[in-house]
Scaffold this motif. Structure first.
Motif, PDB file in Angstrom:
ATOM      1  N   THR A 146     -30.145  -0.166  27.262  1.00 39.16           N
ATOM      2  CA  THR A 146     -31.392  -0.162  26.436  1.00 39.16           C
ATOM      3  C   THR A 146     -32.482   0.529  26.569  1.00 39.16           C
ATOM      4  O   THR A 146     -32.854   0.375  27.831  1.00 39.16           O
ATOM      5  CB  THR A 146     -31.294  -1.623  25.933  1.00 39.16           C
ATOM      6  N   TRP A 147     -33.347   0.464  25.629  1.00 40.09           N
ATOM      7  CA  TRP A 147     -34.695   1.111  25.925  1.00 40.09           C
ATOM      8  C   TRP A 147     -35.435  -0.048  25.992  1.00 40.09           C
ATOM      9  O   TRP A 147     -35.287  -1.312  26.006  1.00 40.09           O
ATOM     10  CB  TRP A 147     -35.076   1.952  24.768  1.00 40.09           C
ATOM     11  N   GLY A 148     -36.793   0.300  26.136  1.00 42.95           N
ATOM     12  CA  GLY A 148     -37.855  -0.937  25.947  1.00 42.95           C
ATOM     13  C   GLY A 148     -37.709  -1.620  27.477  1.00 42.95           C
ATOM     14  O   GLY A 148     -37.899  -1.149  28.534  1.00 42.95           O
ATOM     15  N   VAL A 149     -37.585  -2.911  27.461  1.00 45.57           N
ATOM     16  CA  VAL A 149     -37.300  -3.701  28.771  1.00 45.57           C
ATOM     17  C   VAL A 149     -35.801  -3.093  29.171  1.00 45.57           C
ATOM     18  O   VAL A 149     -34.784  -3.692  28.477  1.00 45.57           O
ATOM     19  CB  VAL A 149     -37.251  -5.095  28.365  1.00 45.57           C
ATOM     20  N   SER A 150     -35.696  -2.172  29.748  1.00 43.02           N
ATOM     21  CA  SER A 150     -34.368  -1.458  30.151  1.00 43.02           C
ATOM     22  C   SER A 150     -33.454  -2.582  30.819  1.00 43.02           C
ATOM     23  O   SER A 150     -33.529  -3.171  31.653  1.00 43.02           O
ATOM     24  CB  SER A 150     -34.767  -0.463  31.268  1.00 43.02           C
ATOM     25  N   SER A 151     -32.093  -2.506  30.061  1.00 43.22           N
ATOM     26  CA  SER A 151     -31.122  -3.495  30.554  1.00 43.22           C
ATOM     27  C   SER A 151     -29.918  -2.842  30.412  1.00 43.22           C
ATOM     28  O   SER A 151     -29.779  -1.819  29.617  1.00 43.22           O
ATOM     29  CB  SER A 151     -30.963  -4.788  29.543  1.00 43.22           C
ATOM     30  N   THR A 152     -28.982  -3.207  31.376  1.00 40.34           N
ATOM     31  CA  THR A 152     -27.707  -2.610  31.069  1.00 40.34           C
ATOM     32  C   THR A 152     -26.414  -3.550  31.009  1.00 40.34           C
ATOM     33  O   THR A 152     -26.780  -4.728  31.231  1.00 40.34           O
ATOM     34  CB  THR A 152     -27.198  -1.801  32.680  1.00 40.34           C
ATOM     35  N   PHE A 153     -25.511  -3.192  30.495  1.00 37.68           N
ATOM     36  CA  PHE A 153     -24.587  -3.669  29.892  1.00 37.68           C
ATOM     37  C   PHE A 153     -23.227  -3.447  30.194  1.00 37.68           C
ATOM     38  O   PHE A 153     -23.133  -2.121  30.086  1.00 37.68           O
ATOM     39  CB  PHE A 153     -24.470  -4.665  28.446  1.00 37.68           C
ATOM     40  N   TYR A 154     -22.192  -4.207  30.699  1.00 40.34           N
ATOM     41  CA  TYR A 154     -20.964  -3.573  31.256  1.00 40.34           C
ATOM     42  C   TYR A 154     -19.840  -4.224  30.669  1.00 40.34           C
ATOM     43  O   TYR A 154     -20.010  -5.457  30.513  1.00 40.34           O
ATOM     44  CB  TYR A 154     -20.813  -3.587  32.742  1.00 40.34           C
ATOM     45  N   ALA A 155     -18.538  -3.520  30.329  1.00 42.66           N
ATOM     46  CA  ALA A 155     -17.539  -4.243  30.041  1.00 42.66           C
ATOM     47  C   ALA A 155     -16.921  -5.118  31.300  1.00 42.66           C
ATOM     48  O   ALA A 155     -17.258  -4.611  32.531  1.00 42.66           O
ATOM     49  CB  ALA A 155     -16.250  -3.260  29.478  1.00 42.66           C
ATOM     50  N   ASP A 156     -16.323  -6.036  31.161  1.00 41.23           N
ATOM     51  CA  ASP A 156     -15.966  -6.878  32.615  1.00 41.23           C
ATOM     52  C   ASP A 156     -15.179  -6.140  33.284  1.00 41.23           C
ATOM     53  O   ASP A 156     -15.336  -6.141  34.585  1.00 41.23           O
ATOM     54  CB  ASP A 156     -15.166  -8.091  32.170  1.00 41.23           C
ATOM     55  N   SER A 157     -14.381  -5.238  32.676  1.00 37.58           N
ATOM     56  CA  SER A 157     -13.290  -4.521  33.635  1.00 37.58           C
ATOM     57  C   SER A 157     -13.803  -3.247  34.472  1.00 37.58           C
ATOM     58  O   SER A 157     -13.267  -2.920  35.375  1.00 37.58           O
ATOM     59  CB  SER A 157     -12.302  -3.607  32.595  1.00 37.58           C
ATOM     60  N   VAL A 158     -15.305  -3.083  34.255  1.00 35.18           N
ATOM     61  CA  VAL A 158     -15.909  -1.979  34.852  1.00 35.18           C
ATOM     62  C   VAL A 158     -16.922  -2.471  35.946  1.00 35.18           C
ATOM     63  O   VAL A 158     -17.467  -1.907  36.581  1.00 35.18           O
ATOM     64  CB  VAL A 158     -16.342  -0.866  34.175  1.00 35.18           C
ATOM     65  N   LYS A 159     -17.233  -4.004  35.839  1.00 33.69           N
ATOM     66  CA  LYS A 159     -18.589  -4.484  36.191  1.00 33.69           C
ATOM     67  C   LYS A 159     -18.257  -4.373  37.870  1.00 33.69           C
ATOM     68  O   LYS A 159     -17.408  -4.308  38.394  1.00 33.69           O
ATOM     69  CB  LYS A 159     -18.674  -5.775  36.030  1.00 33.69           C
TER      70      LYS A 159
END
Length: 120
Positions: A51-64
């Motif tokens: 995401t932009w702004g306060v940069s955050s990342t999100f992942y599917a459980d299968s690839v974390k």
């Protein structure tokens, strides 16, 4: 606006690949960028988002813990570093930009896909 995904290929299980998505026509510095994949005979699924702004990342459980999404400062290219690949990671990988809803599903712009094949 075009998104060009590249970097796919054939790799042995346990190996690594780095996918790239190059945007033309606009930048995505203020947008969410993401990767999805579609395995043969299955629906397309969310893999990762940044995401932009306060940069955050999100992942599917299968690839974390194995995959990492990143982006350049200009917002014109984003990447998916894939490590410790498994046969179940095989599929066509799509990049997507500018979420207009659920970041795990809704995007306005989509790339054409790049094939990743993991041999066991």
């Amino acid at each position: 606006v075009q998104l060009q995904a590249s970097g796919g290929g054939l790799v042995q299980a346990g190996g690594s690949l780095r996918l790239s998505c190059a945007a033309s026509g606009r930048t995505f510095s203020s947008s969410t960028m993401a990767w999805f994949r579609q395995a043969p005979g299955k629906e397309r699924e969310f893999v990762a988002a940044s995401t932009w702004g306060v940069s955050s990342t999100f992942y599917a459980d299968s690839v974390k813990g194995r995959f990492a999404i990143s982006r350049d400062n200009a917002g014109s290219t984003w990447y998916l570093q894939m490590n410790t690949l498994k046969s179940e990671d095989t599929g066509v990988y799509y990049c997507a930009g500018h979420s207009n809803g659920d970041i795990r599903r809704d995007y306005i712009y989509w790339g054409q896909g790049t094939q990743v094949t993991v041999s066991s």
